[in-house]
Design a protein around this motif. Sequence first.
Motif, PDB file in Angstrom:
ATOM      1  N   SER A  74      33.971  53.610  50.010  1.00 17.93           N
ATOM      2  CA  SER A  74      34.811  53.804  51.189  1.00 17.93           C
ATOM      3  C   SER A  74      35.800  52.653  51.308  1.00 17.93           C
ATOM      4  CB  SER A  74      33.939  53.878  52.449  1.00 17.93           C
ATOM      5  OG  SER A  74      34.729  54.005  53.602  1.00 17.93           O
ATOM      6  N   ASP A  75      36.984  52.966  51.848  1.00 18.40           N
ATOM      7  CA  ASP A  75      38.004  51.938  52.010  1.00 18.40           C
ATOM      8  C   ASP A  75      39.010  52.399  53.061  1.00 18.40           C
ATOM      9  OD1 ASP A  75      39.403  49.607  51.625  1.00 18.40           O
ATOM     10  OD2 ASP A  75      40.134  50.096  49.617  1.00 18.40           O
ATOM     11  N   VAL A  76      39.863  51.471  53.476  1.00 19.03           N
ATOM     12  CA  VAL A  76      40.974  51.799  54.354  1.00 19.03           C
ATOM     13  C   VAL A  76      42.044  52.513  53.527  1.00 19.03           C
ATOM     14  CG1 VAL A  76      42.791  50.838  55.824  1.00 19.03           C
ATOM     15  CG2 VAL A  76      40.475  49.854  55.852  1.00 19.03           C
ATOM     16  N   LEU A  77      42.586  53.599  54.045  1.00 13.84           N
ATOM     17  CA  LEU A  77      43.608  54.360  53.331  1.00 13.84           C
ATOM     18  C   LEU A  77      44.922  53.603  53.251  1.00 13.84           C
ATOM     19  CD1 LEU A  77      44.529  57.068  52.040  1.00 13.84           C
ATOM     20  CD2 LEU A  77      45.037  57.871  54.361  1.00 13.84           C
ATOM     21  N   ASP A  78      45.220  52.826  54.273  1.00 11.39           N
ATOM     22  CA  ASP A  78      46.487  52.101  54.365  1.00 11.39           C
ATOM     23  C   ASP A  78      47.668  53.065  54.281  1.00 11.39           C
ATOM     24  OD1 ASP A  78      47.929  49.781  54.820  1.00 11.39           O
ATOM     25  OD2 ASP A  78      48.147  49.336  52.678  1.00 11.39           O
ATOM     26  N   TYR A  79      47.457  54.294  54.771  1.00  8.29           N
ATOM     27  CA  TYR A  79      48.477  55.336  54.892  1.00  8.29           C
ATOM     28  C   TYR A  79      48.945  55.914  53.557  1.00  8.29           C
ATOM     29  CZ  TYR A  79      48.560  52.962  59.375  1.00  8.29           C
ATOM     30  OH  TYR A  79      48.197  52.354  60.545  1.00  8.29           O
ATOM     31  N   GLU A  80      48.442  55.384  52.421  1.00  7.56           N
ATOM     32  CA  GLU A  80      48.938  55.817  51.112  1.00  7.56           C
ATOM     33  C   GLU A  80      48.134  57.013  50.589  1.00  7.56           C
ATOM     34  OE1 GLU A  80      51.453  55.315  49.459  1.00  7.56           O
ATOM     35  OE2 GLU A  80      52.296  53.367  50.025  1.00  7.56           O
ATOM     36  N   ARG A  81      48.621  58.198  50.843  1.00  4.73           N
ATOM     37  CA  ARG A  81      47.911  59.414  50.423  1.00  4.73           C
ATOM     38  C   ARG A  81      48.028  59.679  48.930  1.00  4.73           C
ATOM     39  NH1 ARG A  81      49.358  64.198  54.385  1.00  4.73           N
ATOM     40  NH2 ARG A  81      47.590  65.085  53.268  1.00  4.73           N
ATOM     41  N   MET A  82      48.932  59.021  48.252  1.00  2.00           N
ATOM     42  CA  MET A  82      49.107  59.218  46.811  1.00  2.00           C
ATOM     43  C   MET A  82      48.195  58.310  45.990  1.00  2.00           C
ATOM     44  SD  MET A  82      51.443  61.585  46.736  1.00  2.00           S
ATOM     45  CE  MET A  82      52.118  61.576  45.069  1.00  2.00           C
ATOM     46  N   GLU A  83      47.458  57.417  46.638  1.00  2.00           N
ATOM     47  CA  GLU A  83      46.573  56.493  45.934  1.00  2.00           C
ATOM     48  C   GLU A  83      45.183  57.127  45.855  1.00  2.00           C
ATOM     49  OE1 GLU A  83      45.790  53.709  43.600  1.00  2.00           O
ATOM     50  OE2 GLU A  83      47.672  53.368  44.690  1.00  2.00           O
ATOM     51  N   THR A  84      44.877  57.762  44.729  1.00  2.00           N
ATOM     52  CA  THR A  84      43.643  58.548  44.599  1.00  2.00           C
ATOM     53  C   THR A  84      42.531  57.717  43.961  1.00  2.00           C
ATOM     54  OG1 THR A  84      44.475  59.463  42.518  1.00  2.00           O
ATOM     55  CG2 THR A  84      44.805  60.773  44.520  1.00  2.00           C
ATOM     56  N   SER A  85      42.241  56.572  44.569  1.00  2.00           N
ATOM     57  CA  SER A  85      41.146  55.733  44.099  1.00  2.00           C
ATOM     58  C   SER A  85      40.487  55.072  45.289  1.00  2.00           C
ATOM     59  CB  SER A  85      41.630  54.680  43.097  1.00  2.00           C
ATOM     60  OG  SER A  85      42.521  53.783  43.727  1.00  2.00           O
ATOM     61  N   VAL A  86      39.188  54.823  45.152  1.00  2.72           N
ATOM     62  CA  VAL A  86      38.415  54.106  46.165  1.00  2.72           C
ATOM     63  C   VAL A  86      37.461  53.180  45.426  1.00  2.72           C
ATOM     64  CG1 VAL A  86      36.931  54.271  48.191  1.00  2.72           C
ATOM     65  CG2 VAL A  86      38.439  56.163  47.622  1.00  2.72           C
ATOM     66  N   GLY A  87      37.661  51.887  45.543  1.00  5.15           N
ATOM     67  CA  GLY A  87      36.793  50.951  44.847  1.00  5.15           C
ATOM     68  C   GLY A  87      36.778  51.225  43.350  1.00  5.15           C
ATOM     69  N   SER A  88      35.582  51.471  42.799  1.00  2.00           N
ATOM     70  CA  SER A  88      35.417  51.705  41.365  1.00  2.00           C
ATOM     71  C   SER A  88      35.669  53.151  40.966  1.00  2.00           C
ATOM     72  CB  SER A  88      33.997  51.307  40.933  1.00  2.00           C
ATOM     73  OG  SER A  88      33.719  49.967  41.255  1.00  2.00           O
ATOM     74  N   PHE A  89      35.974  54.014  41.936  1.00  2.04           N
ATOM     75  CA  PHE A  89      36.147  55.455  41.699  1.00  2.04           C
ATOM     76  C   PHE A  89      37.632  55.800  41.681  1.00  2.04           C
ATOM     77  CE2 PHE A  89      36.648  59.837  42.873  1.00  2.04           C
ATOM     78  CZ  PHE A  89      35.540  60.506  42.395  1.00  2.04           C
ATOM     79  N   LYS A  90      38.014  56.653  40.726  1.00  5.67           N
ATOM     80  CA  LYS A  90      39.418  57.046  40.635  1.00  5.67           C
ATOM     81  C   LYS A  90      39.544  58.468  40.109  1.00  5.67           C
ATOM     82  CE  LYS A  90      43.890  55.592  38.688  1.00  5.67           C
ATOM     83  NZ  LYS A  90      44.587  54.603  37.848  1.00  5.67           N
ATOM     84  N   ILE A  91      40.505  59.201  40.654  1.00  2.88           N
ATOM     85  CA  ILE A  91      40.857  60.539  40.161  1.00  2.88           C
ATOM     86  C   ILE A  91      42.274  60.486  39.599  1.00  2.88           C
ATOM     87  CG2 ILE A  91      41.523  62.857  40.898  1.00  2.88           C
ATOM     88  CD1 ILE A  91      39.157  62.942  42.705  1.00  2.88           C
ATOM     89  N   GLU A  92      42.468  61.057  38.418  1.00  6.30           N
ATOM     90  CA  GLU A  92      43.798  61.157  37.816  1.00  6.30           C
ATOM     91  C   GLU A  92      44.160  62.630  37.653  1.00  6.30           C
ATOM     92  OE1 GLU A  92      43.930  59.097  34.116  1.00  6.30           O
ATOM     93  OE2 GLU A  92      43.815  57.099  35.016  1.00  6.30           O
ATOM     94  N   ILE A  93      45.307  63.020  38.186  1.00  5.36           N
ATOM     95  CA  ILE A  93      45.801  64.389  38.032  1.00  5.36           C
ATOM     96  C   ILE A  93      46.613  64.430  36.742  1.00  5.36           C
ATOM     97  CG2 ILE A  93      46.978  66.307  39.144  1.00  5.36           C
ATOM     98  CD1 ILE A  93      44.655  65.039  40.755  1.00  5.36           C
ATOM     99  N   ILE A  94      45.979  64.852  35.655  1.00  6.86           N
ATOM    100  CA  ILE A  94      46.650  64.852  34.353  1.00  6.86           C
ATOM    101  C   ILE A  94      47.651  65.996  34.273  1.00  6.86           C
ATOM    102  CG2 ILE A  94      46.314  64.998  31.857  1.00  6.86           C
ATOM    103  CD1 ILE A  94      43.511  63.823  32.319  1.00  6.86           C
TER     104      ILE A  94
END
Length: 362
Positions: A74-94
């Motif tokens: 879990s983390d603060v979004l900081d309003y950036e909806r295009m940032e698809t990562s949280v801590g050690s977890f990340k999603i990439e839209i290939i």
Amino acid sequence: MITKGDDFPIHQTSSPIAEVGSERNFYDRYFFNGYNDDGSIFFGAAFCVYPNLNVKDASFIFVSEGIQHNFRYSDVLDYERMETSVGSFKIEIIKPLKEIRIILNDEEKDINVDVTFSGRFEPMEEPRMTLRNGPRIYMDSTRMTQHGHWTGNINFKSHNINLSEENYLGTRDRSWGIRPVGTQDTQIVPPLKLPQFYWLWAPANFDDVSSHLYFVDDEEGRATHSHCVEQKDNQSSILSSLKKEIHYYEGTRRISKAKFSAMKRDKTEVVWSLKPKYHIYMCGLGYMHPEWGHGMYHGEQKSFYDSYDLSEDPHDPPFLHIQAICHFEMKENDTTTKGLGVLEQLLIGPHIPSGFESLLDR
């Protein structure tokens, strides 16, 4: 409140992308599951942003040898909806709508995941779902569901799994809109009545075919929302007259076997018979979890690991929401096809056809 998303031609209102109306419970979620041919290995993942709570969270679960391992971030979004990562977890839209990669590299928890989902068929747009509690809308969402293949690796302590060595299939969905998220609303809607939600969701994969169906019933057993799709040869067919026959383990709300039927446009009947192999707890992915529920604020860069012994079934509220890994048989004309999938279940409150009379009886 300009963010990275504003540099893409995706605006749908005159506001910056970071602004999503006035509904605090707006969410935008990815969900995934995957399993091998016999269902002995299962994994799932979720990632979601909550723009009006300014929070984002993600989770990954991995089942092996009867233990469900849960990794939460879990983390603060900081309003950036295009940032698809949280801590050690990340999603990439290939490739949008075709190929998505999930990466989880958490040295502290000794987990390393690098897996890619590739669609077998095109995503299916489900009918928009709107549910009300009296005058208040508590769910208003759109979802697309897609079946696919998995490749890559999952490494956790002594578990080293190469998904490319077997035929790993699964299902993902994308949903967005309004759902109860974050801190629960304390203002009740009178008059008081028992909460009620009867939800079945059954995506399945076969060798050359995929299918998907779901039900939302009211307490009388009437389907207020239902949908059924069969996909084959790059074609999607919406089926009608969807029906169900459900049996439960004695004294519980867990389904022991189920049969669904629906009609194709040419009046051919399709029948699915399924029997659960075992089930996983969706609270491992945040659903109904009292502390790590969706949209809850934990501060910046927080994470947590725990595990569940799947031989135990507490039947407590956080554990009501499950996905049962099931063997499916699909019969069409004189042909029977075997496959694997899940039967997701969240059964709360009365449901007369099932014999449920109170909030959590049986």
